[in-house]
Design a protein around this motif. Sequence first.
Motif, PDB file in Angstrom:
ATOM      1  N   UNK A 302       0.849  -1.190   0.000  1.00  0.00           N
ATOM      2  CA  UNK A 302       0.000   0.000   0.000  1.00  0.00           C
ATOM      3  C   UNK A 302       0.884   1.239   0.000  1.00  0.00           C
ATOM      4  N   UNK A 303       0.495   2.240  -0.783  1.00  0.00           N
ATOM      5  CA  UNK A 303       1.094   3.562  -0.712  1.00  0.00           C
ATOM      6  C   UNK A 303       0.098   4.521  -0.098  1.00  0.00           C
ATOM      7  N   UNK A 372      -4.815  -0.051  -2.672  1.00  0.00           N
ATOM      8  CA  UNK A 372      -5.953  -0.272  -1.787  1.00  0.00           C
ATOM      9  C   UNK A 372      -7.197   0.389  -2.365  1.00  0.00           C
ATOM     10  N   UNK A 373      -8.345  -0.073  -1.902  1.00  0.00           N
ATOM     11  CA  UNK A 373      -9.632   0.544  -2.243  1.00  0.00           C
ATOM     12  C   UNK A 373     -10.363   0.829  -0.935  1.00  0.00           C
ATOM     13  N   UNK A 374     -10.740   2.096  -0.751  1.00  0.00           N
ATOM     14  CA  UNK A 374     -11.393   2.528   0.475  1.00  0.00           C
ATOM     15  C   UNK A 374     -12.814   2.979   0.166  1.00  0.00           C
ATOM     16  N   UNK A 388      -7.179  -4.599  -0.059  1.00  0.00           N
ATOM     17  CA  UNK A 388      -5.797  -4.414  -0.501  1.00  0.00           C
ATOM     18  C   UNK A 388      -5.506  -5.451  -1.574  1.00  0.00           C
ATOM     19  N   UNK A 389      -5.076  -5.007  -2.735  1.00  0.00           N
ATOM     20  CA  UNK A 389      -4.842  -5.924  -3.843  1.00  0.00           C
ATOM     21  C   UNK A 389      -6.091  -6.667  -4.264  1.00  0.00           C
ATOM     22  N   UNK A 443       1.173   9.784 -15.888  1.00  0.00           N
ATOM     23  CA  UNK A 443      -0.126   9.649 -16.538  1.00  0.00           C
ATOM     24  C   UNK A 443      -1.128   8.995 -15.578  1.00  0.00           C
ATOM     25  N   UNK A 444      -1.340   9.597 -14.398  1.00  0.00           N
ATOM     26  CA  UNK A 444      -2.242   8.983 -13.428  1.00  0.00           C
ATOM     27  C   UNK A 444      -3.701   9.080 -13.876  1.00  0.00           C
ATOM     28  N   UNK A 445      -4.488   8.075 -13.489  1.00  0.00           N
ATOM     29  CA  UNK A 445      -5.924   8.101 -13.755  1.00  0.00           C
ATOM     30  C   UNK A 445      -6.667   7.848 -12.458  1.00  0.00           C
ATOM     31  N   UNK A 446      -7.902   8.290 -12.417  1.00  0.00           N
ATOM     32  CA  UNK A 446      -8.782   7.945 -11.301  1.00  0.00           C
ATOM     33  C   UNK A 446      -9.349   6.560 -11.565  1.00  0.00           C
ATOM     34  N   UNK A 447      -9.166   5.643 -10.610  1.00  0.00           N
ATOM     35  CA  UNK A 447      -9.485   4.233 -10.856  1.00  0.00           C
ATOM     36  C   UNK A 447     -10.411   3.635  -9.804  1.00  0.00           C
TER      37      UNK A 447
END
Length: 458
Positions: A302-303, A372-374, A388-389, A443-447
């Motif tokens: 995780x970052x 991670x997804x919150x 996480x993952x 080149x970041x995207x919202x995911x």
Amino acid sequence: MSLRLIHYSDLENAYDDPTRAARVAGLVERVRADAGPDPIVLGSGDDTAPGVLSLTYEGRQSLDLYRTLDPDVETFGNHDFDYGLDTAREIVAESPQAWVSSNVFLDGRPFGEGVGVEPWTIVERGGDRVGVFGVLDDATPALNPTAEPLDVTDPVEAAREATGALRDRGVDAVVALSHLGTGDRELAAAVDVDAVLGGHVPSERIERIDGTTLTRPGSGGQVLLELDLTDGAVNRHEVDDAPPDGSVQSRLDERLSDAGLDEVVGYVEEPIERTESAVFRGESRIGNFVADAYRWAAGADVGLQNSGGVRAGPPLIDAVTVADLVSVVPFQEPVSVAELSGTELLAVLRGAVESDLKFAEPDWWHAHVSGARLVWDRNEHSLVDVTVGGDPVDPDATYSLATTDYLFFSADEFPALDERHRVRRLDTQYEVLADYARERGIDPIRSGRIVRSAGSDY
């Protein structure tokens, strides 16, 4: 009484864009030239740091602006101590304005008294006398490790004492220079002042509370506010509309060139916004870029980047230099890696909504993440699910977390993380971003890393 005030605050990385810093000076020159009384020019903190040039010159680049701007009064922000107490004293001693601080002490004595810092001062204009004092967020020693030796007392009590002393001296008005963030409301309600000129957070404010005018111009030198103490009217001035002062621009251009931070490390086609909304309202491209770089450099699960550590400023677009990336996270701190149990990781991530930051807006989101997804219930302002993952967090498993070293010291942000969790340190934050940009591009995207509880991307 007819008195005008010019309020600036949280200039921070404005110096990294010499034209913008020069326009700050040009705007003040233009307002001074307008018909009416000579305005009183006031700064409410974080006007020396952080930023690219600030890191290189330890805040002394601010003197290039101060000596032209010639402000009347300044107070401290938490970042004005970034390079140590001796450096802060040196900047005070070399700058032309008076410095006021009513609630900052060192070893039982007012900080900076030997170089001219006073708890309050009186500014005279055309026969009118305006009392000015300054107060700093009492959480500063926890927010800034270099300020730990300071004793920052209750700002409201200090404000009451300063206001009483000024009223006893028969001033015509009292102005508070406040680096409290949202604490300005409490200050205005509790103390008999005519105006609270605030800072500390990037959101702008112009409002009236029980006869007191509250202003906050936001961060990065984008806006200056002009307040008429006669009737409380406030004019908002866009800095980009002002002509740049040539002397300020040339001095800062020279500093930037000498710093050697103009290497291009990547290119951006679609602008990456760095606004208050992007930083504090959920998932953003700039936050994803930073958190991805940390996780990549550490090979971590995780970052994590605290939202307040990503500084507002102009968008990243076209050629991106090392200086641009320093301005995103302008701190001389490493990226560090922690090892945590799943239970501990969940406790840390709950800091995204549970951080105890008195200066913050109540609906701010405090985290940017990678890996991670919150799921965030915005109505309840709580974290309701974490993966996480792609998998639920196993309470008994061990996870690695890459984040800014600052969070291992802060008791206010992500308090569940502390030094016992750290297992190693990497390069300085901006160096990690630069390495990532060279290797992986920008080149970041919202995911969908941060979602509302209803399931739609935020």
